[in-house]
Enzyme design. Structure first.
Site, PDB file in Angstrom:
ATOM      1  N   SER A  61     -54.202 -12.265 -14.656  1.00 48.31           N
ATOM      2  CA  SER A  61     -54.310 -10.870 -14.166  1.00 48.31           C
ATOM      3  C   SER A  61     -53.352 -10.538 -13.037  1.00 48.31           C
ATOM      4  O   SER A  61     -53.191  -9.357 -12.710  1.00 48.31           O
ATOM      5  CB  SER A  61     -55.736 -10.584 -13.706  1.00 48.31           C
ATOM      6  OG  SER A  61     -56.556 -10.412 -14.831  1.00 48.31           O
ATOM      7  N   LYS A  64     -50.810  -7.991 -13.714  1.00 50.88           N
ATOM      8  CA  LYS A  64     -51.118  -6.547 -13.727  1.00 50.88           C
ATOM      9  C   LYS A  64     -50.390  -5.807 -12.608  1.00 50.88           C
ATOM     10  O   LYS A  64     -50.089  -4.619 -12.717  1.00 50.88           O
ATOM     11  CB  LYS A  64     -52.636  -6.332 -13.621  1.00 50.88           C
ATOM     12  CG  LYS A  64     -53.376  -6.787 -14.879  1.00 50.88           C
ATOM     13  CD  LYS A  64     -54.874  -6.876 -14.686  1.00 50.88           C
ATOM     14  CE  LYS A  64     -55.523  -7.291 -16.008  1.00 50.88           C
ATOM     15  NZ  LYS A  64     -56.857  -7.859 -15.871  1.00 50.88           N
ATOM     16  N   TYR A 187     -49.314  -7.837 -23.586  1.00 52.24           N
ATOM     17  CA  TYR A 187     -50.329  -8.188 -22.588  1.00 52.24           C
ATOM     18  C   TYR A 187     -50.595  -9.699 -22.580  1.00 52.24           C
ATOM     19  O   TYR A 187     -50.615 -10.331 -21.521  1.00 52.24           O
ATOM     20  CB  TYR A 187     -51.611  -7.398 -22.863  1.00 52.24           C
ATOM     21  CG  TYR A 187     -52.724  -7.750 -21.905  1.00 52.24           C
ATOM     22  CD1 TYR A 187     -52.742  -7.243 -20.600  1.00 52.24           C
ATOM     23  CD2 TYR A 187     -53.757  -8.614 -22.279  1.00 52.24           C
ATOM     24  CE1 TYR A 187     -53.748  -7.593 -19.707  1.00 52.24           C
ATOM     25  CE2 TYR A 187     -54.763  -8.962 -21.394  1.00 52.24           C
ATOM     26  CZ  TYR A 187     -54.748  -8.445 -20.120  1.00 52.24           C
ATOM     27  OH  TYR A 187     -55.747  -8.800 -19.236  1.00 52.24           O
ATOM     28  N   TYR A 238     -61.391  -7.389  -8.143  1.00 52.85           N
ATOM     29  CA  TYR A 238     -62.418  -6.823  -9.022  1.00 52.85           C
ATOM     30  C   TYR A 238     -63.641  -6.376  -8.231  1.00 52.85           C
ATOM     31  O   TYR A 238     -63.508  -5.795  -7.171  1.00 52.85           O
ATOM     32  CB  TYR A 238     -62.787  -7.825 -10.137  1.00 52.85           C
ATOM     33  CG  TYR A 238     -61.561  -8.198 -10.923  1.00 52.85           C
ATOM     34  CD1 TYR A 238     -60.907  -7.247 -11.680  1.00 52.85           C
ATOM     35  CD2 TYR A 238     -61.020  -9.462 -10.847  1.00 52.85           C
ATOM     36  CE1 TYR A 238     -59.762  -7.567 -12.379  1.00 52.85           C
ATOM     37  CE2 TYR A 238     -59.871  -9.785 -11.543  1.00 52.85           C
ATOM     38  CZ  TYR A 238     -59.259  -8.821 -12.306  1.00 52.85           C
ATOM     39  OH  TYR A 238     -58.124  -9.133 -12.979  1.00 52.85           O
ATOM     40  N   VAL A 256     -57.494 -15.408 -13.662  1.00 48.45           N
ATOM     41  CA  VAL A 256     -58.475 -16.408 -14.101  1.00 48.45           C
ATOM     42  C   VAL A 256     -57.918 -17.829 -14.233  1.00 48.45           C
ATOM     43  O   VAL A 256     -58.669 -18.759 -14.475  1.00 48.45           O
ATOM     44  CB  VAL A 256     -59.199 -16.038 -15.420  1.00 48.45           C
ATOM     45  CG1 VAL A 256     -60.230 -14.968 -15.215  1.00 48.45           C
ATOM     46  CG2 VAL A 256     -58.224 -15.689 -16.522  1.00 48.45           C
TER      47      VAL A 256
HETATM   48  O1  DON Z   1     -57.231 -10.635 -20.239  1.00 47.63           O
HETATM   49  C1  DON Z   1     -57.771 -11.633 -19.821  1.00 47.63           C
HETATM   50  O2  DON Z   1     -58.974 -11.814 -19.964  1.00 47.63           O
HETATM   51  C2  DON Z   1     -56.935 -12.654 -19.081  1.00 47.63           C
HETATM   52  N1  DON Z   1     -55.656 -12.836 -19.713  1.00 47.63           N
HETATM   53  C3  DON Z   1     -56.711 -12.233 -17.674  1.00 47.63           C
HETATM   54  C4  DON Z   1     -57.980 -11.938 -16.924  1.00 47.63           C
HETATM   55  C5  DON Z   1     -57.912 -12.267 -15.490  1.00 47.63           C
HETATM   56  O3  DON Z   1     -57.068 -12.984 -15.016  1.00 47.63           O
HETATM   57  C6  DON Z   1     -59.021 -11.760 -14.670  1.00 47.63           C
HETATM   58  N2  DON Z   1     -58.912 -12.288 -13.327  1.00 47.63           N
HETATM   59  N3  DON Z   1     -59.619 -12.705 -12.546  1.00 47.63           N
END
Ligand code: DON
Length: 302
Positions: A61, A64, A187, A238, A256
Site C-alpha cells: 500500500s 498508493k 495495481y 488506515y 502489508v
Molecule cells: O491490495 C492489497 O490488499 C495489498 N496489495 C496492499 C494492501 C496493503 O498494503 C494494506 N496496508 N496496510
C-alpha cells in the site's frame, strides 16, 4: 544517533510477537516475522540505520502514495478528486461496504478502492508503460535506479486478489473505472515493487524537502509533496490514523509487507520494516519504533 536507534529497535523487538504476517497474499507469509529495522536520512545529509532490514520487501500500500502523485501530475486535482474523496474512513483498508453508501466514489486514495480508481487514471497506452512510469517515479524519489518488481509477490497477489477484483468491478458499474483488468494488473504490479528501508527513508526525505532530490532538483511538484503528506496523516495508517497522529504526529504510510514510509517535513525521511502486523494491517514493531522516535526527537508536526 546510531546507538539510539539500535536501542530503540531492541526495546521494541519483543512487540513483534504480538503481530502476525499477512497471509492473504501467500508469498508474504514467507517473510521473517521477527525482523525489525529502521533507516533514517536527514535533511542535513546524515544517514543511519539499525536492526534488520532485508535487501528487499514489497511496497504494497505504500505504492498508493506514488500513484496518487503520478495521477495528479497526469490529470490534475479536479479530475482525480471527482472520482475519489479526501476523507478518512475509519474502516479497514480493504473494506467494500461504504462504496454502496456513497455510490461509486471511494472516500480517499489510501484505501484499496480509492487506490484502484487512482491507478486507473495513470496515463500510458499499455499496462507495461503505466507500470514503467510508476516504477520510474519510485526510482527517482528513492534515488535508486536498481529498484525492480518482485514477480513472485505479483503473481501471488494476482492469483488471490479476489476482493480487489470485486471492488474494481463494483467501481466499474458506477463508471469510476473503465478498463478493470488493466487497472488490476497495474495495481498488483505497483504493490509488488521491491524496495528496502533505505529506499523508503530516501523517498520520505524527498517528501520532507517538498519534492526535491539530493541534487536540489524538483522530482515532484511542491504542492503535491504537501498534499500527499496530508493524506498520509489523515489516512496513511488506515483506521489507526487518528491514534498514530496523536502519538507520533508524523506523516506515514504503511503496507502489508510490513514497511512504513514516514516523512518529517524539513527534517528527515524514515523507512521502517517489521512484517508482523496488528489487526489493522500496520507493522506492530514499526508503529512502536515511530512513536518512540517521535517522542525522543520531538518529531510531531503538531
Ligand atoms: O491490495 C492489497 O490488499 C495489498 N496489495 C496492499 C494492501 C496493503 O498494503 C494494506 N496496508 N496496510
Amino acid at each position: 544517533m546510531k546507538a539510539f536507534l539500535e536501542e530503540l529497535v531492541n526495546q521494541h523487538r519483543p512487540s513483534v510477537g504480538e503481530g502476525k504476517l499477512a497471509d492473504y497474499i501467500p508469498q508474504l507469509s514467507e517473510q521473517d516475522p521477527t525482523a525489525l529495522g529502521i533507516s533514517v536520512r536527514t535533511c542535513d545529509g546524515e544517514v543511519y540505520s539499525a536492526g534488520d532490514c532485508p535487501e528487499r520487501f514489497t511496497m504494497q500500500s505504500i505504492s498508493k502514495v506514488i500513484t496518487l502523485i503520478l495521477a495528479l501530475m497526469d490529470r490534475g486535482g479536479e479530475a482525480v478528486f471527482e472520482r475519489v474523496g479526501m476523507e478518512p474512513t475509519g474502516d479497514p483498508f480493504n473494506s467494500i461496504y461504504k462504496l454502496e453508501q456513497a455510490p461509486g466514489k471511494p472516500l480517499n486514495p489510501m484505501i484499496n478502492a480509492g487506490a484502484l480508481v487512482v491507478s486507473s487514471l495513470i496515463k500510458g497506452s499499455t499496462v507495461e508503460e503505466r507500470v514503467g512510469r510508476v516504477l520510474s517515479l519510485v526510482r527517482r524519489m528513492a534515488e535508486n535506479p536498481k529498484i525492480e518488481l518482485d514477480h513472485a509477490v505479483y503473481y501471488s497477489e494476482r492469483a488471490t486478489g479476489f476482493r480487489n477484483r470485486s471492488m474494481a468491478y463494483f467501481l466499474k458499474e458506477f463508471g469510476m473505472i473503465e478498463d478493470v483488468e488493466a487497472t488490476l494488473e497495474l495495481y498488483f504490479q505497483q504493490c509488488s515493487i521491491a524496495i528496502n528501508c533505505d529506499d523508503l527513508a530516501q523517498m520520505g526525505l524527498c517528501l520532507a524537502r517538498l519534492g526535491q532530490n539530493d541534487a536540489g532538483e524538483q522530482v515532484i511538484p511542491r504542492e503535491l509533496a504537501r498534499l500527499v503528506k496530508t493524506f498520509m496523516v489523515t489516512c496513511g495508517m488506515y483506521n489507526a490514523s487518528g491514534e498514530f497522529a496523536i502519538l507520533a504526529g508524523i506523516p506515514a504510510k504503511s503496507g502489508v509487507s510490513g514497511g512504513i514510509l514516514a516523512s518529517v517535513p524539513e527534517r528527515m525521511g524514515i523507512g521502517v520494516f517489521g512484517p508482523a502486523l496488528d489487526e489493522k494491517g500496520n507493522s506492530v514493531g514499526g508503529v512502536r519504533l515511530l512513536k518512540g522516535l517521535s517522542r525522543e526527537l520531538n518529531l510531531s508536526i503538531f
